[in-house]
Design a protein around this motif. Structure first.
Motif, mmCIF file in Angstrom:
data_model
loop_
_atom_site.group_PDB
_atom_site.id
_atom_site.type_symbol
_atom_site.label_atom_id
_atom_site.label_comp_id
_atom_site.label_asym_id
_atom_site.label_seq_id
_atom_site.Cartn_x
_atom_site.Cartn_y
_atom_site.Cartn_z
ATOM 1 N N LYS A 1 20.874 15.952 -16.572
ATOM 2 C CA LYS A 1 20.834 16.127 -18.028
ATOM 3 C C LYS A 1 20.912 17.602 -18.398
ATOM 4 N N LYS A 2 20.183 18.447 -17.675
ATOM 5 C CA LYS A 2 20.190 19.887 -17.963
ATOM 6 C C LYS A 2 21.600 20.470 -17.766
ATOM 7 N N HIS A 3 22.278 20.040 -16.692
ATOM 8 C CA HIS A 3 23.652 20.499 -16.452
ATOM 9 C C HIS A 3 24.567 20.064 -17.596
ATOM 10 N N LEU A 4 24.428 18.817 -18.021
ATOM 11 C CA LEU A 4 25.291 18.297 -19.074
ATOM 12 C C LEU A 4 25.023 18.985 -20.413
ATOM 13 N N GLU A 5 23.782 19.368 -20.632
ATOM 14 C CA GLU A 5 23.418 20.039 -21.887
ATOM 15 C C GLU A 5 23.915 21.481 -21.938
ATOM 16 N N ASN A 6 23.878 22.164 -20.793
ATOM 17 C CA ASN A 6 24.005 23.627 -20.816
ATOM 18 C C ASN A 6 25.213 24.217 -20.102
#
Length: 325
Positions: free
Chosen positions: A275-280
């Motif tokens: 999720k963090k990768h997809l967000e940022n």
């Protein structure tokens, strides 16, 4: 006309008192404008004529004292704030009143962290309940006999209702409007208040933070190992061997300490990182999948949607600024 008692506990969140009063009185006005009778008699009810909130920044004048309310049809418990154990202790005199009203036939609704006060009554034992996802571990620790469905926005068990975190309680309020007044009025209220009706899950908002408030040091080390080795394919057998614990015993201890099985924990840690990768970042779905140790696209998408309620691409479109643009 339904008699609604909105409780004003100590340490409650002002908006969670005002919002249910606002939506129910607004629905009354919608009905009056349509030439119909109002549906709700809404009262603010508490243990004192005036309740100080937010360290004295706000005062709420109650319409009735609990002792003066013989019978009500619906009790609404607003969200609490601060330390939950302290808040419950400060509001312990409300507990028998809530139980008494329930036994007299009232329905009882908790908004967000109001679930802690509802659970304190014992009425939820053996039943499902929802609350703010951030406080799920604390809730399970305090009320092990309640079945917490922390991904749900609304739970309904008999005459007991609860909502998920923060503003998701608006969906429960719409649910109540639909139950008492009908679908047409619930839709009108959803449009007036700009609320997406029929929202069922708070899963896209959950930020997984593994439960580490326990004293089982080998299990804590296993959690840290999982979190530090995202790209690896970690098996339960490997973990059990690494920490010199039999497989079955390891699974039992892990579940007891963290409220997740080892397999669930591994999945949730990896998906939280994804999720963090997809967000940022600008990485595509396959790149993110490999970064968190998945090699099977279908398996990754299945697990991701199970945990977040969204596909990886939908999640990226919702939360990544570049993707949204």
């Amino acid at each position: 006309m339904k008699h609604v008692s909105i409780l004003v506990p100590y340490d409650s969140v002002l908006a969670a008192i005002f919002d249910p009063r606002y939506i129910l009185t607004a629905v009354n006005q919608f009905l009056i404008d349509a030439g119909k009778d109002p549906a709700f008699d809404v009262k603010l009810v508490g243990m004192a004529p005036q309740i100080q909130l937010s360290g004295g920044a706000f005062s709420v004048n109650t319409d009735s004292l609990c002792a003066d309310v013989g019978k009500t049809d619906l009790v609404i418990i607003p969200a609490l704030s601060g330390d939950m154990k302290t808040s419950i202790e400060r509001n312990k005199d409300l507990v028998p009143w809530i139980v008494d009203q329930y036994n007299k036939g009232a329905e009882v609704t908790s908004l967000c962290l109001g679930a802690f006060l509802l659970a304190e009554t014992g009425l939820l034992d053996g039943k499902e309940c929802s609350t703010h996802w951030l406080f799920a571990n604390d809730f399970r620790e305090m009320f092990p006999n309640v079945i917490l469905t922390d991904g749900s926005i609304i739970t309904e068990t008999g005459h007991l209702y609860s909502s998920g975190g923060a503003s998701s309680y608006w969906n429960l309020l719409l649910h109540i409007v639909e139950k008492y007044v009908g679908r047409e009025m619930a839709i009108r209220a959803s449009k007036f208040f700009a609320i997406e009706i029929d929202r069922k899950s708070q899963s896209p908002f959950i930020m997984f933070n593994g439960q580490k408030k326990h004293e089982d040091e080998p299990i804590k080390k296993a959690q840290e190992f999982i979190e530090q080795n995202l790209t690896e394919r970690i098996s339960i057998e490997d973990l059990a061997t690494r920490f010199a614990i039999g497989r079955r015993h390891f699974i039992r201890r892990f579940k007891k300490a963290t409220n997740n099985t080892p397999a669930e924990y591994i999945q949730r840690v990896k998906i939280e990182a994804a999720k963090k990768h997809l967000e940022n970042t600008r990485k595509n779905i396959n790149e993110v999948m490999y970064d968190v140790g998945y090699t099977d696209v279908k398996a990754f998408r299945t697990v991701f949607k199970k945990i977040t309620g969204l596909s990886p691409i939908d999640y990226k479109h919702r939360y990544n600024r570049d993707s949204a643009a």
